[in-house]
Design an enzyme around this catalytic site. Sequence first.
Site, PDB file in Angstrom:
ATOM      1  N   CYS A 270       0.273 -14.849  47.103  1.00  0.00           N
ATOM      2  CA  CYS A 270       1.535 -15.574  47.331  1.00  0.00           C
ATOM      3  C   CYS A 270       1.377 -16.922  48.030  1.00  0.00           C
ATOM      4  O   CYS A 270       1.646 -17.958  47.426  1.00  0.00           O
ATOM      5  CB  CYS A 270       2.480 -14.697  48.148  1.00  0.00           C
ATOM      6  SG  CYS A 270       2.943 -13.200  47.282  1.00  0.00           S
TER       7      CYS A 270
HETATM    8  N1  LIG Z   1       1.486  -8.688  46.061  1.00  0.00           N
HETATM    9  C1  LIG Z   1       2.385  -9.172  46.881  1.00  0.00           C
HETATM   10  O1  LIG Z   1       2.290  -9.037  48.084  1.00  0.00           O
HETATM   11  C2  LIG Z   1       3.613  -9.904  46.360  1.00  0.00           C
HETATM   12  C3  LIG Z   1       4.685 -10.122  47.244  1.00  0.00           C
HETATM   13  C4  LIG Z   1       5.820 -10.755  46.793  1.00  0.00           C
HETATM   14  C5  LIG Z   1       5.859 -11.207  45.476  1.00  0.00           C
HETATM   15  N2  LIG Z   1       4.810 -11.008  44.628  1.00  0.00           N
HETATM   16  C6  LIG Z   1       4.949 -11.492  43.246  1.00  0.00           C
HETATM   17  O2  LIG Z   1       5.179 -10.384  42.410  1.00  0.00           O
HETATM   18  C7  LIG Z   1       4.565 -10.568  41.126  1.00  0.00           C
HETATM   19  C8  LIG Z   1       3.607  -9.420  40.840  1.00  0.00           C
HETATM   20  O3  LIG Z   1       2.602  -9.407  41.828  1.00  0.00           O
HETATM   21  P1  LIG Z   1       1.658  -8.162  42.079  1.00  0.00           P
HETATM   22  O4  LIG Z   1       0.940  -8.442  43.358  1.00  0.00           O
HETATM   23  O5  LIG Z   1       2.422  -6.904  41.945  1.00  0.00           O
HETATM   24  O6  LIG Z   1       0.645  -8.314  40.859  1.00  0.00           O
HETATM   25  P2  LIG Z   1      -0.417  -7.205  40.330  1.00  0.00           P
HETATM   26  O7  LIG Z   1      -1.498  -7.969  39.662  1.00  0.00           O
HETATM   27  O8  LIG Z   1      -0.753  -6.256  41.425  1.00  0.00           O
HETATM   28  O9  LIG Z   1       0.414  -6.389  39.246  1.00  0.00           O
HETATM   29  C9  LIG Z   1       0.871  -6.937  38.068  1.00  0.00           C
HETATM   30  C10 LIG Z   1       0.773  -5.868  36.973  1.00  0.00           C
HETATM   31  O10 LIG Z   1       1.340  -6.419  35.780  1.00  0.00           O
HETATM   32  C11 LIG Z   1       0.575  -5.950  34.678  1.00  0.00           C
HETATM   33  N3  LIG Z   1       0.837  -6.839  33.536  1.00  0.00           N
HETATM   34  C12 LIG Z   1       0.346  -8.059  33.284  1.00  0.00           C
HETATM   35  N4  LIG Z   1       0.867  -8.548  32.137  1.00  0.00           N
HETATM   36  C13 LIG Z   1       1.706  -7.618  31.665  1.00  0.00           C
HETATM   37  C14 LIG Z   1       2.544  -7.533  30.518  1.00  0.00           C
HETATM   38  N5  LIG Z   1       2.636  -8.556  29.655  1.00  0.00           N
HETATM   39  N6  LIG Z   1       3.249  -6.420  30.324  1.00  0.00           N
HETATM   40  C15 LIG Z   1       3.164  -5.379  31.211  1.00  0.00           C
HETATM   41  N7  LIG Z   1       2.413  -5.404  32.318  1.00  0.00           N
HETATM   42  C16 LIG Z   1       1.681  -6.512  32.544  1.00  0.00           C
HETATM   43  C17 LIG Z   1      -0.845  -5.946  35.197  1.00  0.00           C
HETATM   44  O11 LIG Z   1      -1.671  -5.090  34.428  1.00  0.00           O
HETATM   45  C18 LIG Z   1      -0.651  -5.455  36.637  1.00  0.00           C
HETATM   46  O12 LIG Z   1      -0.752  -4.050  36.726  1.00  0.00           O
HETATM   47  C19 LIG Z   1       3.897 -11.931  41.211  1.00  0.00           C
HETATM   48  O13 LIG Z   1       4.771 -12.908  40.731  1.00  0.00           O
HETATM   49  C20 LIG Z   1       3.696 -12.141  42.696  1.00  0.00           C
HETATM   50  O14 LIG Z   1       3.641 -13.506  43.040  1.00  0.00           O
HETATM   51  C21 LIG Z   1       3.695 -10.340  45.045  1.00  0.00           C
END
Ligand SMILES: NC(=O)c1ccc[n+]([C@@H]2O[C@H](COP(=O)([O-])OP(=O)(O)OC[C@H]3O[C@@H](n4cnc5c(N)ncnc54)[C@H](O)[C@@H]3O)[C@@H](O)[C@H]2O)c1
Length: 431
Positions: A270
């Site tokens: 992030c």
């Molecule tokens: N991790 C954090 O602390 C956090 C906090 C706030 C916001 N975010 C935001 O949330 C979003 C997700 O982050 P995250 O940390 O959960 O990511 P992550 O990489 O842990 O998880 C994302 C998941 O999406 C899947 N994926 C990718 N493309 C796909 C598709 N086309 N169809 C279905 N699944 C698909 C991946 O396989 C993965 O399991 C991002 O935009 C991030 O910036 C993350």
Amino acid sequence: MSLIEKIRRRDASLAVIGLGYVGLPLLVEFARAGFRTVGIDIDADKVRRVNAGESYVGDVPAAVLGEAVASGRLRATTDFSVLAQADTVNICVPTPLRKTRDPDISYIVACVEEIAKYLHDPQLVILESTTYPGTTEEVIQPMLEAGGYRTGENFFLAFSPERVDPGNAKFNTKNIPKVVGGITPACTEVAAALYASTLAEVVSVSSARVAETVKLLENTFRSVNIGLVNEIALMCGKMEIDVWEVIAAAATKPFGFMAFYPGPGLGGHCIPIDPFYLSWKAKLAGFEARFIELAGQINGSMPEYVVTKVADTLNSLRKSVNGSRVLVVGVSYKADIDDIRESPALDIIRLLRKHGAEVVFHDRLVDPEHAELEGTRYVDLKPETARACDCAVVVTGHSGVDYQVLLENAPAVVDTRNVYSGVRSPKIVKL
Ligand SMILES: NC(=O)c1ccc[n+]([C@@H]2O[C@H](COP(=O)([O-])OP(=O)(O)OC[C@H]3O[C@@H](n4cnc5c(N)ncnc54)[C@H](O)[C@@H]3O)[C@@H](O)[C@H]2O)c1
């Protein structure tokens, strides 16, 4: 029955796309609130593990996931056709930066293409992935309306930023207030009803664009304040003033000051990334976001500063970086989690190796075989491994780790996280 009524009665069927750090906890909360849920991910291994009740996200206890799966209220699949039966869809896919620091929304686009195939009347679609202001309205809305459906009439579309803080014992998906903004007032109302059914507090705002910007303000606030305190640390370093002591005393002011702490650089999915989503979009509107760029430069220079500290420390021991063994302790991007995405430890390791050091690492949470650490050997944190290094660097200060071992056995320790707060020893070099 209206969609809102269906949600209130827990008769709605809920889908979450992307079962990572954000999507899996949300899916579990929906199931615990009594909904039938389905999680969709392109990663077949994650899908298999979810269905086996095996959690790979630290904030989701396996027992809680297992119970949701056993109750029949939660399952996972790689098959997007389940969306035909889903009343709501939350999108939680990654939003990285391209090498050029431009937003990469290709994951969002890929899954909206799938949603469009199964869109039906009524259905609620909410984007949770962090992105630039306008994504929901300018990118997703036209894609979903291409089939003839109208937003706010046949289907509802909103943005709701995810604010989860992995490893935070006090605040989690359930009790962090959820901001939500729809494309139309009806969209906001339906999306707010979904979250109100499951989460502790919902904060509605006037548009998706405002909700998108809320998240970017929050993360830019952190990036800029960390950049400021890192600059103060660099300045104090030159003037031989203990920055930690300065911050601790300043933090006693009961108003008008919020303590931020220096460190080896930004990490995670992030803070190093999101502000550039905002500055990229601002640039398109002819505005240069100077604070964001400056904070990015200062924070990005910190790994190099840490390596300079290591070099100076070795120099004082009549050694060079080239040929020395450096033990890096804690390689995740922050304490008490196993996530090494964008971790400054990776930059520090890369720079040390470039200068000829032999780098070994210890981190009790990170998988020793992690691909991004290839070529860097894992060691246990023991008196003999501490004695065998020429210098140790504490990059992430996990709680419960015995750092005393370093103090007693390593020839020198560069401490970037103030884990030796209050300890005065010629062996310890602080940021
Ligand atoms: N991790 C954090 O602390 C956090 C906090 C706030 C916001 N975010 C935001 O949330 C979003 C997700 O982050 P995250 O940390 O959960 O990511 P992550 O990489 O842990 O998880 C994302 C998941 O999406 C899947 N994926 C990718 N493309 C796909 C598709 N086309 N169809 C279905 N699944 C698909 C991946 O396989 C993965 O399991 C991002 O935009 C991030 O910036 C993350």
